[in-house]
Design an enzyme around this catalytic site. Structure first.
Site, mmCIF file in Angstrom:
data_model
loop_
_atom_site.group_PDB
_atom_site.id
_atom_site.type_symbol
_atom_site.label_atom_id
_atom_site.label_comp_id
_atom_site.label_asym_id
_atom_site.label_seq_id
_atom_site.Cartn_x
_atom_site.Cartn_y
_atom_site.Cartn_z
ATOM 1 N N HIS A 214 5.997 48.426 -3.500
ATOM 2 C CA HIS A 214 5.122 48.169 -2.398
ATOM 3 C C HIS A 214 3.469 48.505 -2.503
ATOM 4 O O HIS A 214 2.701 47.882 -2.003
ATOM 5 C CB HIS A 214 5.623 48.958 -1.180
ATOM 6 C CG HIS A 214 6.733 48.422 -0.643
ATOM 7 N ND1 HIS A 214 7.979 48.716 -1.074
ATOM 8 C CD2 HIS A 214 7.039 47.432 0.115
ATOM 9 C CE1 HIS A 214 8.938 48.050 -0.420
ATOM 10 N NE2 HIS A 214 8.097 47.114 0.563
ATOM 11 N N GLU A 456 18.450 39.644 2.746
ATOM 12 C CA GLU A 456 17.928 40.144 1.594
ATOM 13 C C GLU A 456 19.054 41.024 0.865
ATOM 14 O O GLU A 456 18.737 41.493 -0.046
ATOM 15 C CB GLU A 456 16.679 41.190 1.704
ATOM 16 C CG GLU A 456 16.877 42.121 2.888
ATOM 17 C CD GLU A 456 15.600 42.865 3.400
ATOM 18 O OE1 GLU A 456 14.586 42.770 2.522
ATOM 19 O OE2 GLU A 456 15.530 43.430 4.372
ATOM 20 N N ASP A 480 13.944 42.160 -2.256
ATOM 21 C CA ASP A 480 15.195 42.615 -2.202
ATOM 22 C C ASP A 480 16.658 41.731 -2.372
ATOM 23 O O ASP A 480 17.263 42.123 -3.129
ATOM 24 C CB ASP A 480 15.604 43.545 -0.759
ATOM 25 C CG ASP A 480 14.535 44.668 -0.631
ATOM 26 O OD1 ASP A 480 14.788 45.501 -1.455
ATOM 27 O OD2 ASP A 480 14.094 44.953 0.415
ATOM 28 N N CYS A 527 9.800 35.309 3.120
ATOM 29 C CA CYS A 527 8.727 36.250 3.282
ATOM 30 C C CYS A 527 8.585 37.172 2.087
ATOM 31 O O CYS A 527 7.882 38.124 2.176
ATOM 32 C CB CYS A 527 8.700 36.920 4.695
ATOM 33 S SG CYS A 527 10.086 38.105 4.816
HETATM 34 C C1 PEP Z 1 11.651 41.282 0.803
HETATM 35 O O1 PEP Z 1 12.579 42.349 0.615
HETATM 36 O O2 PEP Z 1 11.528 40.486 -0.023
HETATM 37 C C2 PEP Z 1 10.739 41.875 1.768
HETATM 38 C C3 PEP Z 1 9.800 40.922 2.389
HETATM 39 O O3 PEP Z 1 10.614 43.229 2.328
HETATM 40 P P1 PEP Z 1 9.859 44.458 1.568
HETATM 41 O O4 PEP Z 1 9.232 44.049 0.507
HETATM 42 O O5 PEP Z 1 9.268 45.027 2.529
HETATM 43 O O6 PEP Z 1 11.079 45.196 1.144
HETATM 44 MG MG MG Z 2 12.846 44.066 1.765
#
Ligand code: PEP
Ligand code: MG
Length: 607
Positions: A214, A456, A480, A527
């Site tokens: 993140h 995911e 994920d 996403c």
């Molecule tokens: C993902 O897992 O691709 C996602 C968009 O969620 P995050 O990166 O916030 O876990």
């Molecule tokens: Mg995710």
């Protein structure tokens, strides 16, 4: 573990300090956020203080000794307090390892050694303490005795405690730094990154982290070039070194020579021009040469990014990572606070929609108002919807804020970490109940809110036929999905080479999710960070994806890419790729395609 690395880092820093070599060093890590930064190093350690080292004058000796004495006494008092609370809690004297800490602090040898460094070598108290503790620690490390070498962690802990008292916890925040700098750290928390002021922090590089950590995501969101997963950069630089961070290729160069500096200044200019060129497409429609349209939207973590989505030509917010509103504060946000932020997003983005992803805490997103601790495998643990279903107060507050905010525009609610259809059914029933209560209270909310599921986790991907019947759309979280499909921790730089988006298992799974969504007449989005990679985006296009959502900064590039190719060609590419047996062949085939059809998108290294 991290802490011992931290002290080792101190030690290396000291050596650098003394020898002061200006050797050019090139390191390769993971390209986390595009762009090139050239500037001076500022070291930011996770304990948020740096050991100052300076010589003192004879007349300062007394004061310096008193300063050390006071810090030592304060540490003893603090430790005794902790010891009491701890032993009261566990009621097991055998586990009172704080007693040993107290004994070490009471050892006159420690105090005398530090005072000697001050009086004989005229070192300031922090430096003296640092030298003495380093010596102790090194001696312990060299012993072959397991028990003794395990005590290193205890000594480190004590050193840190006295040091922070000496420094009066002069906590450094990234927002406090003066001038422009490139930040070097062992690791940065997502909230550290969110705190960055782009006018001061021109780039950063860290030992730890992966492309989809993140911290990396936030740096992309803020448009700060960064490289992560460098393993040991923090022990190779020192404050003020000249440094180049190449966030396009994952390279960092410490103390570059003149030729390298010139080359990188040219690349930086090229990248700036390339970015300006991309901005020309920002108001154009993302449509292929043969008229297939794809919706391009932005991912946001903090409210400041809403404008970036609009400025980069995004048609909506495809992922609002709402958990960031909980991470850099000690108390939970109220419904009113959440409502204000959500409403602002909805109104700003209108007529386009906002997809609010409900609280996805856990994994690497912990701290602040949400305390989740003590899990051995946090990414497989108490995360996201699992946490929300157990914490109805927090969940309901958030859902109410979203329902009400969407009254001012358009959008949907999206549920993360769905592993089985039951979770969706439960959430839908919770939302329906909340709607009923809002009606009773005569509070306005949007009646046309759509519900989506993030796909995911492989179990959700494999039961798409069931899930698709319960939702209005699905959004594939590739970050994920890759981690769970390949069993590769997305943040672990040691195994980042195994985090392979082009693995046939991942590619086939994504194709299957999109097909199943379409068979059930719902839209499929992506996403995860992969949506912003030209090599992957053309495959998603060929699979028939409806919407790609990404960091705002990446939208123009993907838009330009889509406008440069034919959907029919990408479909043929996908057919070929689905028959390939390994990731290397898939990447080669895709690379060949891009080289032939749109070579300008191949300026990044592919690995
Ligand atoms: C993902 O897992 O691709 C996602 C968009 O969620 P995050 O990166 O916030 O876990
Ligand atoms: Mg995710």
């Amino acid at each position: 573990m991290i802490f011992s690395k931290y002290l080792l880092y101190y030690i290396t820093m000291t050596n650098h300090h003394i020898t002061n070599k200006k050797r050019m060093i090139t390191l390769n890590g993971i390209a986390a956020s595009p762009g090139i930064a050239i500037g001076k190093v500022h070291i930011y350690d996770e304990e948020k203080f740096i050991v100052p080292k300076y010589k003192i004058e004879i007349h300062q000796l007394q004061k310096e000794m008193q300063r050390f004495d006071a810090a030592l006494e304060k540490t003893k008092k603090e430790l005794k307090k902790i010891q009491k609370v701890f032993t009261d809690k566990i009621k097991n004297k055998k586990l009172d390892f704080f007693q040993m800490h107290v004994l070490i602090l009471d050892d006159p040898f420690l105090k005398e050694s530090v005072l000697l460094q001050i009086t004989e070598n005229y070192k300031n108290a922090e430096w003296a303490l640092y030298d003495v503790m380093s010596k102790y620690i090194n001696t312990l490390k060299e012993t072959k005795n397991d028990y003794l070498s395990e005590r290193v962690a205890d000594l480190l802990d004590l050193a840190k405690k006295i040091m922070s008292n000496l420094l009066k916890k002069r906590e450094k925040k990234l927002s406090d730094i003066e001038g422009k700098a490139v930040i070097i750290a062992i690791n940065l928390a997502p909230s550290d990154t969110a705190d960055m002021d782009k006018s001061k922090i021109i780039g950063f590089a860290t030992d730890q982290g992966g492309r989809t950590s993140h911290t990396a995501i936030v740096s992309r969101a803020l448009g700060i070039p960064s490289v992560v997963g460098l393993e040991n950069i923090s022990s190779q630089v020192h404050e003020g070194d000249e440094i180049i961070v190449d966030g396009n290729n994952g390279t960092v160069i410490i103390n570059p020579n003149k030729t390298t500096l010139r080359e990188y200044n040219t690349s930086k200019d090229f990248f700036l021009k390339y970015s300006e060129e991309l901005m020309k497409v920002k108001t154009l429609v993302p449509v292929t040469l043969d008229k297939k349209k794809v919706i391009l939207s932005g991912n946001i973590e903090i409210r400041e990014e809403i404008d970036a989505v609009i400025n980069n030509g995004g048609c909506g917010i495809g992922l609002f990572r709402t958990e960031f509103l909980y991470l850099d504060r000690d108390t939970l946000p109220t419904e009113k606070e959440l409502f204000t932020i959500f409403r602002e997003a909805v109104e700003k983005i209108k007529p386009y929609p906002v997809i609010f992803r409900t609280l996805d805490v856990g994994g690497d997103k912990v701290g602040g108002a949400i305390q989740i601790t003590g899990e051995e495998n946090p990414f497989l643990g108490y995360r996201a919807i699992r946490f929300c279903l157990e914490n109805p107060d927090i969940f309901n507050t958030q859902l109410n804020a979203i329902l009400r905010a969407l009254n001012y525009g358009n959008g949907s609610i999206m549920i993360p970490m769905i592993s089985s259809v039951h979770e969706i059914i439960k959430v839908k029933s919770i939302i329906n109940n909340l709607k009923k209560i809002l009606i009773e209270k005569n509070i306005q909310y949007n009646k046309n809110i759509k519900i989506g599921a993030m796909i995911e986790i492989p179990s959700a991907a494999l039961t798409m036929d069931v899930i698709a019947k319960e939702v209005d759309f699905v959004s594939i979280g590739t970050n994920d999905l890759i981690q769970y499909t390949l069993a590769v921790d997305r943040n672990n730089s040691k195994i980042s080479h195994l985090f392979e988006p082009f693995h046939p298992a991942v590619i086939r799974l994504i194709k299957e999710i999109i097909d199943k969504a379409h068979n059930n007449k719902i839209h499929a989005h992506i996403c995860g960070e992969l949506a912003a990679e030209p090599m992957a985006a053309i495959l998603f296009l060929g699979m028939g994806i409806d919407q790609l959502s990404m960091s705002a900064i990446a939208i123009p590039e993907i838009k330009k890419l889509i406008r440069s190719i034919k959907y029919s060609d990408t479909k043929i590419l996908v057919e070929k790729v689905l028959r390939l047996k390994n990731s290397i062949d898939i990447k080669n085939e895709t690379y060949k395609f891009l080289k032939e059809k749109a070579p300008e998108f191949l300026y990044k290294d592919i690995t």
